[in-house]
Design a protein around this motif. Structure first.
Motif, short mmCIF file in Angstrom:
data_model
loop_
_atom_site.label_atom_id
_atom_site.label_comp_id
_atom_site.label_asym_id
_atom_site.label_seq_id
_atom_site.Cartn_x
_atom_site.Cartn_y
_atom_site.Cartn_z
N ARG A 2 0.83 -1.21 0.00
CA ARG A 2 0.00 0.00 0.00
C ARG A 2 0.86 1.25 0.00
O ARG A 2 0.53 2.24 -0.65
CB ARG A 2 -0.93 0.01 1.21
CG ARG A 2 -2.09 -0.94 1.09
CD ARG A 2 -3.11 -0.70 2.17
NE ARG A 2 -2.50 -0.26 3.42
CZ ARG A 2 -2.75 -0.78 4.59
NH1 ARG A 2 -3.59 -1.77 4.72
NH2 ARG A 2 -2.18 -0.29 5.67
N ALA A 5 2.18 1.87 -3.53
CA ALA A 5 1.10 2.41 -4.38
C ALA A 5 0.85 3.88 -4.04
O ALA A 5 0.64 4.70 -4.94
CB ALA A 5 -0.17 1.58 -4.22
N ARG A 6 0.86 4.22 -2.76
CA ARG A 6 0.64 5.61 -2.35
C ARG A 6 1.77 6.51 -2.85
O ARG A 6 1.55 7.61 -3.35
CB ARG A 6 0.53 5.69 -0.82
CG ARG A 6 0.12 7.08 -0.36
CD ARG A 6 -0.10 7.20 1.13
NE ARG A 6 -0.66 5.99 1.72
CZ ARG A 6 -0.27 5.49 2.89
NH1 ARG A 6 0.65 6.09 3.61
NH2 ARG A 6 -0.81 4.41 3.37
N LEU A 8 3.69 6.01 -5.47
CA LEU A 8 3.54 6.17 -6.92
C LEU A 8 2.41 7.14 -7.25
O LEU A 8 2.53 7.97 -8.16
CB LEU A 8 3.30 4.81 -7.58
CG LEU A 8 4.52 3.90 -7.65
CD1 LEU A 8 4.11 2.50 -8.11
CD2 LEU A 8 5.58 4.48 -8.57
N ARG A 9 1.29 7.06 -6.51
CA ARG A 9 0.17 7.97 -6.75
C ARG A 9 0.60 9.42 -6.51
O ARG A 9 0.33 10.30 -7.33
CB ARG A 9 -1.02 7.59 -5.86
CG ARG A 9 -2.24 8.51 -6.07
CD ARG A 9 -3.43 8.13 -5.21
NE ARG A 9 -3.14 7.94 -3.79
CZ ARG A 9 -3.00 8.94 -2.91
NH1 ARG A 9 -3.10 10.20 -3.30
NH2 ARG A 9 -2.76 8.68 -1.65
N ILE A 10 1.29 9.65 -5.40
CA ILE A 10 1.76 11.01 -5.08
C ILE A 10 2.73 11.50 -6.15
O ILE A 10 2.67 12.65 -6.60
CB ILE A 10 2.41 11.05 -3.67
CG1 ILE A 10 1.37 10.79 -2.60
CG2 ILE A 10 3.14 12.36 -3.44
CD1 ILE A 10 0.26 11.82 -2.51
N ARG A 12 2.87 10.61 -9.29
CA ARG A 12 2.08 10.95 -10.49
C ARG A 12 1.36 12.28 -10.33
O ARG A 12 1.30 13.08 -11.26
CB ARG A 12 1.06 9.84 -10.78
CG ARG A 12 1.65 8.64 -11.44
CD ARG A 12 0.58 7.63 -11.91
NE ARG A 12 1.20 6.41 -12.29
CZ ARG A 12 1.35 5.34 -11.50
NH1 ARG A 12 0.85 5.35 -10.27
NH2 ARG A 12 1.96 4.27 -11.92
N GLU A 13 0.82 12.51 -9.14
CA GLU A 13 0.14 13.79 -8.88
C GLU A 13 1.12 14.95 -8.97
O GLU A 13 0.78 16.01 -9.52
CB GLU A 13 -0.53 13.76 -7.50
CG GLU A 13 -1.74 12.86 -7.42
CD GLU A 13 -2.27 12.69 -5.99
OE1 GLU A 13 -1.74 13.33 -5.06
OE2 GLU A 13 -3.24 11.90 -5.83
N ALA A 31 3.18 11.75 0.94
CA ALA A 31 2.55 10.43 1.02
C ALA A 31 2.29 10.02 2.47
O ALA A 31 1.59 9.02 2.71
CB ALA A 31 3.43 9.38 0.34
N LEU A 52 7.30 4.55 -12.62
CA LEU A 52 6.26 5.39 -13.22
C LEU A 52 6.15 5.15 -14.73
O LEU A 52 5.10 5.37 -15.32
CB LEU A 52 6.55 6.87 -12.95
CG LEU A 52 6.41 7.31 -11.50
CD1 LEU A 52 6.99 8.71 -11.32
CD2 LEU A 52 4.96 7.25 -11.04
#
Length: 175
Positions: A2, A5-6, A8-10, A12-13, A31, A52
């Motif tokens: 998790r 994933a967090r 990577l999400r941050i 990307r943002e 994150a 990414l």
């Protein structure tokens, strides 16, 4: 998983917001995880960029496989080079992953090998058709395309198609 994933999400943002620095300390803070957690998953910025870029890499592999299946191998190669160049121009970090001599993540090495295998098949078909010179391999094509990407980025944006045409012409057998 998790946390990864967090992170990577941050990242990307951050990229979507225009921050291309991808500073691992800042990503950790955003994150809500420790810096050590980020570095455990991504030992450096390039490892994060590779992660990414995985989706774009998969798209490029799928396009290379489609090019191999094309009836006309030269047309398939042209379509593949245009597709790859557009992705590289759209995402400088992806271009850096393609240009890199060494991969941090084994997944990136595996995808590069998959891409090279498809491009090799395409080049072999094009050579059999008399459309590509001998001695050119998948790594040569990737490096040449990186050179075109650099030329377009350094001021020749309007000349993208010209530069791509010159690359294709250079891949043809000598007259």
């Amino acid at each position: 998983m998790r946390n990864r994933a967090r992170i990577l999400r941050i990242a990307r943002e951050q990229l979507a917001a225009g921050d291309t620095s991808l500073q691992l300390n800042a990503i950790a803070r955003l994150a809500g995880v420790g810096v050590g957690t980020v570095y455990r998953h991504f030992p450096n910025r390039h490892a994060l960029v590779e992660a990414l870029s995985a989706e774009r890499f998969r798209e490029l592999i799928a396009e290379a496989r489609a090019a191999v299946a094309a009836e006309d191998p030269l047309a398939g190669l042209h379509r593949l080079l245009r597709f790859a160049l557009d992705r590289m121009l759209d995402d400088p970090d992806f271009a850096a992953v393609l240009e890199s001599a060494a991969d941090v993540r084994s997944q990136t090495s595996d995808m590069r090998a998959e891409l090279d295998q498809a491009v090799t098949g395409l080049l072999d078909r094009a050579r059999l058709a008399g459309a590509i010179r001998d001695g050119v391999d998948a790594e040569d094509v990737r490096r040449l395309l990186c050179g075109v990407q650099h030329a377009v980025r350094s001021g020749g944006g309007a000349r993208r198609d010209l530069y791509l045409g010159i690359l294709l012409e250079g891949l043809r057998p000598p007259r």
